[in-house]
Design an enzyme around this catalytic site. Structure first.
Site, short mmCIF file in Angstrom:
data_model
loop_
_atom_site.label_atom_id
_atom_site.label_comp_id
_atom_site.label_asym_id
_atom_site.label_seq_id
_atom_site.Cartn_x
_atom_site.Cartn_y
_atom_site.Cartn_z
N SER A 73 74.41 1.21 72.79
CA SER A 73 72.96 0.90 72.56
C SER A 73 72.97 -0.77 72.72
CB SER A 73 72.36 1.41 71.41
OG SER A 73 70.98 1.33 71.67
N HIS B 297 68.66 -12.92 66.32
CA HIS B 297 67.50 -14.14 66.52
C HIS B 297 67.72 -15.20 65.13
CE1 HIS B 297 65.22 -11.56 69.07
NE2 HIS B 297 65.42 -10.50 68.31
N CYS C 267 73.95 4.59 69.44
CA CYS C 267 73.71 6.18 69.94
C CYS C 267 74.99 6.85 69.35
CB CYS C 267 73.02 6.25 71.28
SG CYS C 267 71.71 5.47 71.83
#
Length: 127
Positions: free
Chosen positions: A68, A73, A88
């Protein structure tokens, strides 16, 4: 479709400033953490934002995983970071690897305050 989605909001990061400012360096650290966790990177995007009146520009480091994604950030003017790890579990339970990846990044940023969340996504009953 099932998976584990981990997030963390970090405040008061005590790490070296380059982890908050240098997209390429942070991206390489993310790739190393992905590999150490036993996950497979299949693509990357490392982006630096311009400085503003509020302070130096932050960065975003995104690693597309076969399992995935990882996204980081930074807000250097606030010494803050958000982390997002989603795996996943289609072919097997990747949850321990996701937790290892998050732990590695938490250690890198060395935050005074950490707010973590975990969300089990999908349903084991769906085909």
């Amino acid at each position: 479709m099932q998976g584990l989605h981990l997030t963390a909001d970090l405040h008061g990061c005590r790490c070296a400033a380059h982890w908050l400012l240098d997209a390429e360096r942070l991206g390489q650290a993310c790739l190393a953490a992905v590999q150490a966790a036993g996950l497979q990177a299949v693509g990357t995007l490392f982006h630096s934002f311009p400085a503003t009146a509020a302070g130096p520009g932050g960065v975003t480091a995104t690693v597309l995983l076969a399992e995935s994604h990882l996204c980081v950030h930074t807000w250097p003017e606030q010494r803050a970071v958000t982390l997002d790890v989603y795996v996943c579990n289609f072919g097997g339970d990747q949850s321990p690897r996701a937790r290892a990846l998050l732990a590695s990044l938490l250690a890198l940023f060395d935050a005074e305050q950490v707010h973590e969340q975990a969300l089990q996504r999908g349903s084991p009953h769906l085909p």
